[in-house]
Design a protein around this motif. Sequence first.
Motif, PDB file in Angstrom:
ATOM      1  N   TRP A 269      11.850   4.333  40.648  1.00 48.19           N
ATOM      2  CA  TRP A 269      11.124   3.248  39.753  1.00 48.19           C
ATOM      3  C   TRP A 269      12.245   3.484  38.382  1.00 48.19           C
ATOM      4  O   TRP A 269      12.641   4.531  38.049  1.00 48.19           O
ATOM      5  N   TYR A 270      12.401   2.109  37.892  1.00 45.84           N
ATOM      6  CA  TYR A 270      13.267   2.282  36.454  1.00 45.84           C
ATOM      7  C   TYR A 270      12.386   1.306  35.389  1.00 45.84           C
ATOM      8  O   TYR A 270      12.315   0.062  35.644  1.00 45.84           O
ATOM      9  N   ARG A 273      14.037  -2.092  34.963  1.00 43.86           N
ATOM     10  CA  ARG A 273      14.781  -2.938  36.117  1.00 43.86           C
ATOM     11  C   ARG A 273      14.497  -4.320  36.121  1.00 43.86           C
ATOM     12  O   ARG A 273      15.377  -5.109  36.651  1.00 43.86           O
ATOM     13  N   ASN A 274      13.107  -4.864  35.738  1.00 43.54           N
ATOM     14  CA  ASN A 274      13.223  -6.360  35.648  1.00 43.54           C
ATOM     15  C   ASN A 274      12.122  -6.700  34.532  1.00 43.54           C
ATOM     16  O   ASN A 274      11.653  -5.827  33.939  1.00 43.54           O
ATOM     17  N   HIS A 348       8.301   2.732  50.318  1.00 45.63           N
ATOM     18  CA  HIS A 348       8.728   1.772  49.398  1.00 45.63           C
ATOM     19  C   HIS A 348      10.345   2.057  49.303  1.00 45.63           C
ATOM     20  O   HIS A 348      11.018   3.145  49.522  1.00 45.63           O
ATOM     21  N   ASP A 349      10.934   1.145  48.415  1.00 45.69           N
ATOM     22  CA  ASP A 349      12.462   1.211  48.089  1.00 45.69           C
ATOM     23  C   ASP A 349      12.706   2.182  47.051  1.00 45.69           C
ATOM     24  O   ASP A 349      11.869   2.774  46.140  1.00 45.69           O
ATOM     25  N   TYR A 351      16.135   3.330  44.518  1.00 43.37           N
ATOM     26  CA  TYR A 351      17.293   2.920  43.807  1.00 43.37           C
ATOM     27  C   TYR A 351      18.477   3.999  43.451  1.00 43.37           C
ATOM     28  O   TYR A 351      17.805   5.144  42.808  1.00 43.37           O
ATOM     29  N   ILE A 370      21.889   0.391  37.694  1.00 43.07           N
ATOM     30  CA  ILE A 370      21.409   0.497  39.213  1.00 43.07           C
ATOM     31  C   ILE A 370      22.363   0.135  40.113  1.00 43.07           C
ATOM     32  O   ILE A 370      22.992  -0.948  40.037  1.00 43.07           O
ATOM     33  N   LYS A 372      22.706   0.689  43.604  1.00 37.66           N
ATOM     34  CA  LYS A 372      22.371   0.014  44.607  1.00 37.66           C
ATOM     35  C   LYS A 372      20.655   0.227  44.920  1.00 37.66           C
ATOM     36  O   LYS A 372      20.374   1.245  44.436  1.00 37.66           O
ATOM     37  N   THR A 373      20.104  -0.691  45.708  1.00 39.02           N
ATOM     38  CA  THR A 373      18.622  -0.453  46.478  1.00 39.02           C
ATOM     39  C   THR A 373      18.952   0.297  47.685  1.00 39.02           C
ATOM     40  O   THR A 373      19.826  -0.131  48.547  1.00 39.02           O
ATOM     41  N   PRO A 375      16.901   0.876  50.868  1.00 32.42           N
ATOM     42  CA  PRO A 375      15.701  -0.001  51.422  1.00 32.42           C
ATOM     43  C   PRO A 375      14.792   1.109  51.819  1.00 32.42           C
ATOM     44  O   PRO A 375      15.120   2.350  52.268  1.00 32.42           O
ATOM     45  N   SER A 376      13.439   0.788  51.953  1.00 31.73           N
ATOM     46  CA  SER A 376      12.308   1.681  52.483  1.00 31.73           C
ATOM     47  C   SER A 376      12.719   2.379  53.809  1.00 31.73           C
ATOM     48  O   SER A 376      12.359   3.415  54.334  1.00 31.73           O
TER      49      SER A 376
END
Length: 393
Positions: A269-270, A273-274, A348-349, A351, A370, A372-373, A375-376
Amino acid sequence: MAFISCCSAANAAEFSGGVIKIGVINDQTGPLSDINGPGSVVAAKLAVEDFQKTNPSVKVEIISADHQNKADIGVGIVRRWFDIDGVDMVADVGNSAVGLAIQSLARDKNKIVIYTSVATTELTGKQCTKTGLAWLHDSYNLVAGPIRTLVSQGFDSWYFIAADYAFGKNMVLESQRVLASSGGKAVGAVYHPLGNADYGSFLLQAQASGAKVVAFANAGDQLVNSMKQWNEFGMTAGSQKPVAELMFISDVHAMGAQTARGLTTLTAWYWARNEETRAFSQRFFKLRNAMPTEPQAATYSGVLHYLKAAVSADTDETDAVLEKMRATPVDDVYARGATIREDGKLIHDFYLAQVKEPSEITAPWEYYNIIKTVPSSEAYFPLSESECPLVKK
């Protein structure tokens, strides 16, 4: 299936003592206090605030304590909470040795503990229990992707400077396992006491090893001081690449962008991020004068999910609440559509983040790019290889 979003006054009486009582325990004053500490208590209270917007008649109480990074103190506090104080659920913990000790007690007492930064893989491996839920990360999450990426780039020899307790030892063990499977090698490791201040001798040993990578398996003040002294010793100008295997935004803030520049880390988590994460973080900032770390955001999420489950179950009885928690995805500012796996991990994902160059930073606390993501589906130790006795083979 969705949680019930409202609750009558009659329903509140189903909770033992007429109140849902949650205990937040962590390092409140020591080397891990910026990561978890009082900030996790604030996050838990924000979760209660948001929960009570739709459930105003449900009484919730948050209490907190400092385990001082000592397993016996932590267990003593939590035992009293369960046996005398009527605590229904414990959150955070933030120390692997303390976490493993509390895990055993919670198993015996059949009480839920939501761990929001206990990294040892033992927690959801050999020592897993149905009541222990890992909300953030573990040592495998943190090291697998970065190691594979760096080995593929030619950084194939690693030396470790690690904290001398369950977390640091487990982090090195998982790193060695991933290195062996990726074509890399571990050339050595040295362990320092928790709360150590002078890292000179450890850094010189790492330098003398000739390893291409010096990996820091420590956290909080330990990592901050390690990296400051790395720079003071002039090792930034050398050929060895420093890697922070566990780093939080509070660590970057403490060591300064000039010292942290270029460091990579894996995070769940960051805060920036959004727009949704920013809005939550601004609420937190007004109360703490700091942006939330991943463990603090995870504490918010875990407490909120527990409360929603208790209302849905119309009780704080452990088995009933657990059933609701496992049956319903986590969907909040921390994680969207996350689910609890058989071994207790919240899936969960993640980053991959890199600290910006100082000239790139345009606002306070906006330290990460960030990259790249992850994925979980790629981020977790395969369930088929799990040693958790709850996992069906």
